[in-house]
Design a protein around this motif. Structure first.
Motif, PDB file in Angstrom:
ATOM      1  N   LYS A  13     -10.351  -0.266  -4.006  1.00 48.76           N
ATOM      2  CA  LYS A  13      -9.446  -1.346  -3.613  1.00 48.76           C
ATOM      3  C   LYS A  13      -9.203  -1.247  -2.112  1.00 48.76           C
ATOM      4  O   LYS A  13      -8.651  -0.269  -1.626  1.00 48.76           O
ATOM      5  N   PHE A  16      -5.923  -8.146  -0.899  1.00 45.51           N
ATOM      6  CA  PHE A  16      -6.781  -6.996  -1.168  1.00 45.51           C
ATOM      7  C   PHE A  16      -8.142  -7.490  -1.641  1.00 45.51           C
ATOM      8  O   PHE A  16      -8.308  -8.639  -2.060  1.00 45.51           O
ATOM      9  N   TYR A  17      -9.137  -6.603  -1.548  1.00 46.84           N
ATOM     10  CA  TYR A  17     -10.496  -6.885  -1.987  1.00 46.84           C
ATOM     11  C   TYR A  17     -10.941  -5.747  -2.898  1.00 46.84           C
ATOM     12  O   TYR A  17     -10.499  -4.603  -2.741  1.00 46.84           O
ATOM     13  N   PRO A  35      -7.695  -2.865   1.543  1.00 45.13           N
ATOM     14  CA  PRO A  35      -6.722  -3.809   2.116  1.00 45.13           C
ATOM     15  C   PRO A  35      -7.420  -4.908   2.897  1.00 45.13           C
ATOM     16  O   PRO A  35      -8.504  -4.712   3.458  1.00 45.13           O
ATOM     17  N   TRP A  36      -6.799  -6.054   2.973  1.00 43.55           N
ATOM     18  CA  TRP A  36      -7.388  -7.261   3.553  1.00 43.55           C
ATOM     19  C   TRP A  36      -7.882  -7.054   4.976  1.00 43.55           C
ATOM     20  O   TRP A  36      -8.904  -7.601   5.379  1.00 43.55           O
ATOM     21  N   ILE A  67       0.872  -1.177   0.000  1.00 46.64           N
ATOM     22  CA  ILE A  67       0.000   0.000   0.000  1.00 46.64           C
ATOM     23  C   ILE A  67       0.904   1.221   0.000  1.00 46.64           C
ATOM     24  O   ILE A  67       1.817   1.335   0.819  1.00 46.64           O
TER      25      ILE A  67
END
Length: 456
Positions: A252, A274-275, A254-255, A17
């Motif tokens: 986007k 990531f999602y 982060p997990w 990131i």
């Protein structure tokens, strides 16, 4: 100073990131620095996040992690934040590098008199001007740690935070000094940002909650790609077009901001770091009619709204993501966060209640003579996807009541057939009885549509 304990199996490399010239990543690899074995304090151990150089070259911890008990953190559920200097300079050259070594360390506590099996001490990094230290550092002797043990972060890349809960203290250890270790609670994030408390230990002398302690969390932008709205449909005949334009926008995430019903946090980091939260906009036909009469006609349609409190609640419970405001940490880890999506993406404008308005809309359209009219509204379909493209939970939708679009079709007037010269009779000139008057063309009235809420 030495470190010991076996390392973890490296987690596969993930895309970092980026915030300006700071790169943020995660590791599950640790070395144990010191533990309280032999003292009368509660069992606890300090661990140094140590990413493998081949997996995360150039990354440093922000501080050490403390865990209750003496169990090995490696290959467990523990995850730590590590940071790296980006190869590209800051967007503002005057700001300088994102990271810096501390200038020195200040002793907070050492185990003298505690009876612990190993010597240990806790140190607070002293950052250079313009930088801040996010966590403390432990040593397995009474000497200062290496200045390369940790990195300080430029002040504009963090946000001020609050001391949260007590993690450990040496109470009862018998040490000559007293120390307590606390977690950090990040503040409310601004729209489009995530604030992450990296889960490292912060320490202070004594056992009381630190009131004037400077605590910080990392700031992270939420990567957002917004596209233009879909092209509005037009009528080229009496039948509406079957294929309509769409437009997809993507956030986007982060997990660690997602609660995945099928994956543990460690599995998320390893298989879906990531999602993608996608919003697809499309025009949906509300109704269309042809007016064959010689006077204007009024047509009425009822358009349902597809949103409602139930869909938002189901999505929030399944994923932790909230559309109408903040969402915060829901996973069993020391890391804590707050996040807030852009209002333009979620269509949750300040003071708006449209996400909770499920009342159908009554649409009234006025069609001039011999015209076909069609009325459309934009529907946004949201879905949350893992890195491999599989859906996390059911999708849900939103009807934009402000996107009303009306289009009309007017058939061409039939052509007048003029006889050819070969068949025309000799022209007869009529007598002129009065001066010819000019003809004024009457323009057809444009279609008009209105929309109101319907309680029926």
């Amino acid at each position: 100073m030495t470190i010991h304990d076996e390392a973890a199996t490296p987690t596969r490399h993930m895309e970092p990131i980026r915030h300006d010239n700071l790169l943020i990543n995660f590791t599950t690899e640790f070395h144990r620095i010191w533990d309280s074995a032999g003292s009368r304090a509660k069992p606890a151990a300090f661990w140094r996040p140590t990413p493998a150089p081949d997996a995360l070259p150039g990354y440093f911890p922000l501080g050490d992690v403390i865990a209750a008990g003496f169990d090995n953190l490696n290959n467990a559920s523990a995850v730590a934040v590590v940071v790296c200097e980006a190869q590209v300079a800051s967007t503002d050259p005057a700001k300088g590098k994102a990271l810096s070594r501390p200038d020195d360390f200040e002793l907070i506590w050492k185990d003298s008199g505690s009876g612990s099996k190993k010597d240990g001490a806790i140190w607070r990094p002293i950052p250079p001007e313009g930088y801040v230290a996010l966590g403390c550092v432990c040593s397995n002797d009474h000497d200062k740690p290496s200045l390369n043990a940790v990195r300080c972060v430029r002040a504009d890349l963090v946000t001020a935070s609050k001391v949260n809960e007590l993690i450990w203290s040496d109470k009862g250890s018998g040490a000559k000094q007293s120390v307590s270790v606390w977690s950090i609670a990040p503040p409310v994030a601004a729209p489009g940002e995530t604030h992450l408390a990296p889960g490292i230990a912060i320490s202070d002398n004594g056992y009381a909650r630190p009131e004037s302690f400077s605590a910080y969390s990392l700031r992270m932008p939420i990567a957002l790609k917004m596209n233009a709205r879909p092209v509005a449909p037009t009528l080229n005949g009496r039948i509406p077009p079957s294929e309509l334009d769409t437009s997809t926008h993507t956030a986007k995430l982060p997990w660690f901001t997602i609660k995945d019903p099928l994956l543990t946090p460690l599995e998320q980091l390893r298989s879906s770091p990531f999602y993608l939260l996608q919003r697809t906009d499309r025009y949906l036909l509300v109704g269309h009619e042809h007016n064959p009469e010689s006077a204007n006609r009024t047509f009425r349609w009822t358009a349902p709204r597809v949103q409602g409190p139930a869909s938002l609640l189901i999505f929030a419970r399944a994923t932790s993501v909230k559309f109408e405001g903040q969402w915060q940490s829901s996973m069993p880890t020391a890391m804590a966060f707050s996040a807030h999506l852009e209002d333009d993406f979620t269509q949750s404008k300040p003071h708006s209640t449209e996400w909770f308005n499920s009342i159908p809309m009554e649409i009234i359209a006025f069609a001039p003579k011999n015209r076909t009219v069609a009325v459309y509204l934009i529907q946004s379909d949201y879905r949350l996807l893992r890195a491999d493209g599989t859906p996390v939970t059911d999708s849900f939708s939103y009807t934009d009541g402000n996107s009303l679009h009306i289009t009309e079709y007017t058939p061409e007037e039939p052509e007048t057939i003029t006889p050819s010269l070969q068949t025309m009779a000799a022209p007869v000139t009529p007598p002129i009885t009065e001066t010819a008057k000019p003809v004024t063309a009457v323009q057809p009235e444009p279609p008009i549509a209105t929309v109101t809420d319907s309680e029926t």
